[in-house]
Each structure stands twice: as C-alpha cells, then as structure tokens.
Design a protein around this motif. Structure first.
Motif, PDB file in Angstrom:
ATOM      1  N   PRO A   1       3.412  -5.661   5.743  1.00  0.00           N
ATOM      2  CA  PRO A   1       4.267  -4.842   6.501  1.00  0.00           C
ATOM      3  C   PRO A   1       4.890  -5.706   7.634  1.00  0.00           C
ATOM      4  O   PRO A   1       5.942  -5.347   8.007  1.00  0.00           O
ATOM      5  CB  PRO A   1       3.092  -3.890   7.289  1.00  0.00           C
TER       6      PRO A   1
ATOM      7  N   ILE B   1       3.249   3.233   2.966  1.00  0.00           N
ATOM      8  CA  ILE B   1       2.609   4.539   3.650  1.00  0.00           C
ATOM      9  C   ILE B   1       3.442   4.774   5.031  1.00  0.00           C
ATOM     10  O   ILE B   1       4.047   5.781   5.380  1.00  0.00           O
ATOM     11  CB  ILE B   1       1.050   4.618   3.866  1.00  0.00           C
ATOM     12  N   VAL B   2       3.651   3.553   5.521  1.00  0.00           N
ATOM     13  CA  VAL B   2       4.275   3.404   6.964  1.00  0.00           C
ATOM     14  C   VAL B   2       5.887   3.900   6.425  1.00  0.00           C
ATOM     15  O   VAL B   2       6.263   4.483   7.530  1.00  0.00           O
ATOM     16  CB  VAL B   2       4.341   2.148   7.760  1.00  0.00           C
TER      17      VAL B   2
ATOM     18  N   MET C   1       9.564  11.338   8.795  1.00  0.00           N
ATOM     19  CA  MET C   1      10.028  11.743  10.147  1.00  0.00           C
ATOM     20  C   MET C   1      11.574  11.861  10.008  1.00  0.00           C
ATOM     21  O   MET C   1      12.134  12.680  10.927  1.00  0.00           O
ATOM     22  CB  MET C   1       9.638  10.613  11.095  1.00  0.00           C
TER      23      MET C   1
ATOM     24  N   GLY D   1       1.215   3.007  14.054  1.00  0.00           N
ATOM     25  CA  GLY D   1       1.382   2.014  13.062  1.00  0.00           C
ATOM     26  C   GLY D   1      -0.065   1.305  12.629  1.00  0.00           C
ATOM     27  O   GLY D   1      -0.215   1.392  11.207  1.00  0.00           O
ATOM     28  N   ALA D   2      -0.837   1.076  13.495  1.00  0.00           N
ATOM     29  CA  ALA D   2      -2.126   0.510  13.193  1.00  0.00           C
ATOM     30  C   ALA D   2      -3.106   1.626  12.350  1.00  0.00           C
ATOM     31  O   ALA D   2      -3.698   1.289  11.426  1.00  0.00           O
ATOM     32  CB  ALA D   2      -2.858  -0.080  14.472  1.00  0.00           C
TER      33      ALA D   2
ATOM     34  N   CYS E   1       0.458  -1.136   0.001  1.00  0.00           N
ATOM     35  CA  CYS E   1       0.311   0.155   0.284  1.00  0.00           C
ATOM     36  C   CYS E   1       0.324   0.455   1.820  1.00  0.00           C
ATOM     37  O   CYS E   1       1.254   1.518   1.922  1.00  0.00           O
ATOM     38  CB  CYS E   1      -1.153   0.461  -0.102  1.00  0.00           C
ATOM     39  N   MET E   2      -0.076  -0.309   2.573  1.00  0.00           N
ATOM     40  CA  MET E   2       0.264  -0.102   4.072  1.00  0.00           C
ATOM     41  C   MET E   2       1.629  -0.063   4.426  1.00  0.00           C
ATOM     42  O   MET E   2       2.161   0.663   5.169  1.00  0.00           O
ATOM     43  CB  MET E   2      -0.432  -1.338   4.717  1.00  0.00           C
TER      44      MET E   2
ATOM     45  N   LYS F   1       8.908  -0.371  15.099  1.00  0.00           N
ATOM     46  CA  LYS F   1       7.840  -0.431  16.003  1.00  0.00           C
ATOM     47  C   LYS F   1       6.571  -0.045  15.428  1.00  0.00           C
ATOM     48  O   LYS F   1       5.549  -0.553  15.663  1.00  0.00           O
ATOM     49  CB  LYS F   1       8.333   0.733  17.087  1.00  0.00           C
ATOM     50  N   LEU F   2       6.562   0.932  14.200  1.00  0.00           N
ATOM     51  CA  LEU F   2       5.405   1.200  13.553  1.00  0.00           C
ATOM     52  C   LEU F   2       4.888  -0.055  12.885  1.00  0.00           C
ATOM     53  O   LEU F   2       3.701  -0.229  13.059  1.00  0.00           O
ATOM     54  CB  LEU F   2       5.528   2.410  12.695  1.00  0.00           C
ATOM     55  N   LEU F   3       5.821  -0.655  12.263  1.00  0.00           N
ATOM     56  CA  LEU F   3       5.582  -2.005  11.538  1.00  0.00           C
ATOM     57  C   LEU F   3       5.075  -2.963  12.345  1.00  0.00           C
ATOM     58  O   LEU F   3       3.880  -3.723  12.114  1.00  0.00           O
ATOM     59  CB  LEU F   3       6.663  -2.070  10.794  1.00  0.00           C
TER      60      LEU F   3
ATOM     61  N   GLY G   1       4.049  -2.826  15.499  1.00  0.00           N
ATOM     62  CA  GLY G   1       2.803  -2.594  16.243  1.00  0.00           C
ATOM     63  C   GLY G   1       1.636  -2.837  15.456  1.00  0.00           C
ATOM     64  O   GLY G   1       0.586  -3.123  15.550  1.00  0.00           O
ATOM     65  N   GLY G   2       1.872  -2.053  14.131  1.00  0.00           N
ATOM     66  CA  GLY G   2       0.499  -1.930  13.349  1.00  0.00           C
ATOM     67  C   GLY G   2       0.186  -3.185  12.769  1.00  0.00           C
ATOM     68  O   GLY G   2      -0.928  -3.829  12.976  1.00  0.00           O
ATOM     69  N   SER G   3       1.055  -4.339  12.533  1.00  0.00           N
ATOM     70  CA  SER G   3       0.567  -5.492  11.868  1.00  0.00           C
ATOM     71  C   SER G   3       0.228  -6.193  12.987  1.00  0.00           C
ATOM     72  O   SER G   3      -0.648  -7.190  12.712  1.00  0.00           O
ATOM     73  CB  SER G   3       1.928  -6.057  11.107  1.00  0.00           C
TER      74      SER G   3
ATOM     75  N   MET H   1       2.852   1.646  18.446  1.00  0.00           N
ATOM     76  CA  MET H   1       1.622   0.770  17.789  1.00  0.00           C
ATOM     77  C   MET H   1       0.553   1.337  17.438  1.00  0.00           C
ATOM     78  O   MET H   1      -0.015   0.792  16.464  1.00  0.00           O
ATOM     79  CB  MET H   1       1.428   0.050  19.161  1.00  0.00           C
TER      80      MET H   1
ATOM     81  N   VAL I   1       5.850   7.743   5.854  1.00  0.00           N
ATOM     82  CA  VAL I   1       5.800   8.399   6.919  1.00  0.00           C
ATOM     83  C   VAL I   1       7.197   8.472   7.714  1.00  0.00           C
ATOM     84  O   VAL I   1       7.451   9.623   8.342  1.00  0.00           O
ATOM     85  CB  VAL I   1       4.448   7.961   7.847  1.00  0.00           C
TER      86      VAL I   1
ATOM     87  N   ALA J   1      -3.555  -3.504  -1.174  1.00  0.00           N
ATOM     88  CA  ALA J   1      -3.834  -3.030   0.249  1.00  0.00           C
ATOM     89  C   ALA J   1      -2.576  -3.249   0.905  1.00  0.00           C
ATOM     90  O   ALA J   1      -1.936  -2.181   1.856  1.00  0.00           O
ATOM     91  CB  ALA J   1      -4.926  -3.386   0.859  1.00  0.00           C
TER      92      ALA J   1
ATOM     93  N   TRP K   1      12.375   3.182  14.992  1.00  0.00           N
ATOM     94  CA  TRP K   1      10.983   3.698  15.092  1.00  0.00           C
ATOM     95  C   TRP K   1      10.253   3.222  13.875  1.00  0.00           C
ATOM     96  O   TRP K   1       8.879   2.687  14.211  1.00  0.00           O
ATOM     97  CB  TRP K   1      11.081   5.361  14.337  1.00  0.00           C
TER      98      TRP K   1
END
Lengths: 106, 134
Positions: B7, B107-108, B115, A37-38, B103-104, B55-57, B59-61, A34, B111, B100, B52
């Motif tokens: 995202p 980049i995820v 990985m 990602g953020a 791009c977000m 979870k990145l996407l 969590g981030g969003s 989390m 990355v 933006a 993976w």
C-alpha cells in the motif's frame, strides 16, 4: 485487539469531525483517514490470520490480548503524535505564527 | 513481514498522480454551477478525491509500519527488513507481500471507489435540490 482499538478510534474521530463541521481548523480529518486506512489493512491481516488458525482467532490467550491491546494503544498514540505535528506545522488558526510574530500597535 | 510496503508503493504512485491531476485541473479552470439564488457551487475536483485515497494509504501504511517495528520485522539498520537477511525468510516475506499486501492495497482502493460512487450520487442529489440550476 489492535484492529478493534483502531476501529473504535476511527469511529470516534469521524464522529467528532462530523460534529465540528464546517469548522475543520483542527484537521481531525487527517486522524480519521489514518485510523480508517489502518483499520482496513488490519482487517485483511485478521482475515488472513482467521484463514490460517480458524475459530481459535476469536479465543486469544490473555497474554496475547494484553500485548495486542498495548500495541493498539501505542498505535493510537503514534497517530495522535503525527496529527499534532501536522496540526502545529499547518497551523490553521495561526496560533504558532501569532506566538512567533507578536503584533504591536504603533 | 513487510506487507505495508505494497500500500505504501500505491500511496507513492497515487500522490504523484494527484499532483499531476491537480496541475491539469488548475490549467483547465473551475467548473462552477450557478443556482437561481445567485450562489456558485463547485463540485469536488478529482484531485481532492484522490487525496482521500492517499490519506487512507499513507495513514494506514504508516501505522502498519509501526506495528512491524513493534514486532521486530523492521529495524533501523541495513537491510531494514529482518526477513531480507535470510533467503527462506525473504521468500516468505515476498509471498506475504503478494497476498496480504496486495489485498490490503486492494481493499483500500475498493473502499475508495465505493466512496467515489456515493460522493457522485450525493453530488447529483445536491445539484437537483438547488433552486433551478442555470
């Protein structure tokens, strides 16, 4: 500042997750994903802001910095709440299950 | 303004893809490698690796969505995005999503691809280190 707080949170949770391996019962990975990602998304936000305002980006007003810090800490708090809820629902150590269903010997 | 929606959309697509791939992998069975010491080693399935990214996407969003609520750009009533109420703001919002937001998501994804490559080389190295793979 929000980006900085999130990156620190991501690095710390990842280090704790690594130290705890192979025991993943605390589901720290969720928290780590989390935050990373953020962090990546806020990095893009920061790049766009830098492209817009230039070097001024690195000298924010104290009030803006305080507000961003407040936001960063609130984000960490929200992530911790999400993690705790997932952990309790998932219940990998069967703690909640044991609380709800008490075992009795005959 | 609403850059997190890009995202988040990718996360929805990737989650569906993960479910489909996981089903296919279950049907195909597990491909394990047996080493000379009698242990079986399984490579991490692709569905897990796709997890993976998810979870990145997600969590981030989710955390970014909170930031938008914080700044009053997302509201709990219709039309939910404050910029959607005004055509000029809506155009700006769409532009931000296209720049933006994209791009977000990119980049995820980049990355995550990095990985995958690192994981692949680590798997290869670990397999080589096994006591004579059968």
């Amino acid at each position: 500042m929000t980006l900085l707080v999130t990156v620190f949170a991501a690095a710390i949770t990842t280090a704790i997750w690594y130290k705890k391996q192979p025991d993943s019962s605390m589901k720290l990975g969720i928290l780590s994903w989390m935050f990373w990602g953020a962090s990546l998304m806020w990095l893009i936000d920061a790049i766009f802001e830098y492209a817009e305002i230039g070097a001024e980006y690195f000298t924010p007003a104290l009030k803006d910095m305080a507000n961003d810090l407040f936001l960063g800490l609130s984000v960490v708090a929200l992530a911790l709440i999400i993690w705790i809820v997932i952990l309790l629902i998932w219940d990998p150590k069967d703690v909640i299950k044991a609380k709800l269903l008490k075992k009795k010997e005959k | 303004m609403a850059c997190f929606l890009v995202p988040m959309t990718e996360a929805i697509v990737a989650t569906i893809a993960q479910k489909v791939i996981k089903k296919k992998e279950k049907k195909a069975g597990v491909h394990a490698v047996t080493s000379a010491d009698g242990f079986e080693y399984e490579k991490t399935p692709f569905s897990k690796k796709l997890g993976w990214l998810n979870k990145l996407l997600w969590g981030g969003s989710a955390l970014l969505a909170f930031e938008h609520v914080w700044h009053g750009e997302v509201v709990p009533y219709f039309p939910f995005l404050t910029a959607a109420g005004d055509p000029a703001d809506a155009a700006e919002m769409l532009h931000e999503m296209g720049t933006a937001g994209v791009c977000m998501a990119a980049i995820v994804t980049v990355v995550w691809i990095g990985m995958l490559l690192v994981a692949k080389s680590l798997e290869k190295r670990a397999l080589k280190a096994l006591p004579t793979v059968r």
